[in-house]
Design a protein around this motif. Structure first.
Motif, short mmCIF file in Angstrom:
data_model
loop_
_atom_site.label_atom_id
_atom_site.label_comp_id
_atom_site.label_asym_id
_atom_site.label_seq_id
_atom_site.Cartn_x
_atom_site.Cartn_y
_atom_site.Cartn_z
N ASP A 63 0.84 -1.21 0.00
CA ASP A 63 0.00 0.00 0.00
C ASP A 63 0.86 1.25 0.00
N THR A 64 1.93 1.23 0.79
CA THR A 64 2.84 2.39 0.86
C THR A 64 3.49 2.62 -0.50
N LEU A 65 4.01 1.56 -1.10
CA LEU A 65 4.67 1.70 -2.40
C LEU A 65 3.68 2.16 -3.47
N THR A 66 2.49 1.60 -3.47
CA THR A 66 1.48 2.01 -4.44
C THR A 66 1.16 3.49 -4.29
N ASP A 67 1.01 3.96 -3.06
CA ASP A 67 0.73 5.37 -2.81
C ASP A 67 1.87 6.25 -3.32
N ILE A 68 3.09 5.85 -3.07
CA ILE A 68 4.24 6.64 -3.51
C ILE A 68 4.33 6.67 -5.03
N LEU A 69 4.12 5.54 -5.68
CA LEU A 69 4.17 5.50 -7.15
C LEU A 69 3.04 6.33 -7.76
N ARG A 70 1.85 6.28 -7.16
CA ARG A 70 0.73 7.10 -7.65
C ARG A 70 1.02 8.58 -7.48
N THR A 71 1.57 8.94 -6.33
CA THR A 71 1.91 10.34 -6.08
C THR A 71 2.96 10.81 -7.07
N ALA A 72 3.96 10.00 -7.31
CA ALA A 72 5.01 10.36 -8.27
C ALA A 72 4.42 10.58 -9.65
N ARG A 73 3.55 9.67 -10.07
CA ARG A 73 2.93 9.80 -11.39
C ARG A 73 2.06 11.05 -11.46
N ALA A 74 1.25 11.28 -10.44
CA ALA A 74 0.33 12.43 -10.44
C ALA A 74 1.05 13.76 -10.42
N THR A 75 2.20 13.81 -9.77
CA THR A 75 2.94 15.07 -9.67
C THR A 75 4.06 15.19 -10.70
N GLY A 76 4.28 14.11 -11.46
CA GLY A 76 5.36 14.14 -12.45
C GLY A 76 6.73 14.11 -11.81
N SER A 77 6.79 13.64 -10.58
CA SER A 77 8.06 13.59 -9.86
C SER A 77 8.60 12.16 -9.84
N THR A 78 9.73 12.00 -9.22
CA THR A 78 10.31 10.67 -9.07
C THR A 78 9.73 9.99 -7.84
N PRO A 79 9.77 8.66 -7.79
CA PRO A 79 9.36 7.97 -6.57
C PRO A 79 10.20 8.42 -5.35
N ALA A 80 11.47 8.72 -5.57
CA ALA A 80 12.31 9.19 -4.47
C ALA A 80 11.78 10.51 -3.91
N ALA A 81 11.40 11.42 -4.79
CA ALA A 81 10.86 12.71 -4.35
C ALA A 81 9.52 12.52 -3.63
N ALA A 82 8.69 11.63 -4.16
CA ALA A 82 7.40 11.37 -3.52
C ALA A 82 7.60 10.74 -2.14
N ALA A 83 8.57 9.85 -2.02
CA ALA A 83 8.85 9.22 -0.72
C ALA A 83 9.37 10.26 0.27
N ARG A 84 10.25 11.15 -0.21
CA ARG A 84 10.76 12.22 0.66
C ARG A 84 9.62 13.11 1.13
N ALA A 85 8.73 13.48 0.22
CA ALA A 85 7.61 14.34 0.58
C ALA A 85 6.71 13.65 1.60
N ARG A 86 6.46 12.38 1.39
CA ARG A 86 5.63 11.62 2.34
C ARG A 86 6.29 11.59 3.71
N HIS A 87 7.59 11.36 3.72
CA HIS A 87 8.33 11.33 4.99
C HIS A 87 8.21 12.68 5.70
N HIS A 88 8.36 13.75 4.97
CA HIS A 88 8.28 15.08 5.56
C HIS A 88 6.89 15.35 6.12
N ILE A 89 5.87 14.94 5.40
CA ILE A 89 4.49 15.15 5.86
C ILE A 89 4.24 14.34 7.13
N GLU A 90 4.66 13.09 7.12
CA GLU A 90 4.41 12.22 8.27
C GLU A 90 5.19 12.64 9.51
#
Length: 94
Positions: A63-90
């Motif tokens: 679920d975590t990986l799916t969320d990160i990949l969806r976020t990356a696709r939706a924002t046009g960013s990399t999975p690494a950037a999406a994971a960093r953003a998620r970490h910062h939010i959490e």
């Protein structure tokens, strides 16, 4: 650790995530895909959960990986950037 944020990937530099993204290569941050063993061992050894209970926790990685990949696709960013953003939010960081 960089600026108080744990390393979210095993690439040589953060710029490599951008390079992979530019070439259409989907890459998942190591901290997510390698978490299963640690989660399972910690749940069983430290928290005395059954293997079945620990396995439920491990399945949450999907679920975590799916969320990160969806976020990356939706924002046009990399999975690494999406994971960093998620970490910062959490963790309440910018």
């Amino acid at each position: 650790m960089t600026d108080g944020v744990p390393c979210l990937h095993q690439l040589d530099t953060p710029a490599t995530a951008d390079l992979l993204h530019q070439h259409g290569i989907l890459w998942a941050p190591d901290i997510i895909v390698s978490a299963g063993g640690i989660i399972h061992a910690t749940a069983v050894e430290l928290h005395r959960e059954t293997s079945a209970q620990a396995t439920v926790r491990v399945h949450g990685i999907a679920d975590t990986l799916t969320d990160i990949l969806r976020t990356a696709r939706a924002t046009g960013s990399t999975p690494a950037a999406a994971a960093r953003a998620r970490h910062h939010i959490e963790h309440g960081r910018r």
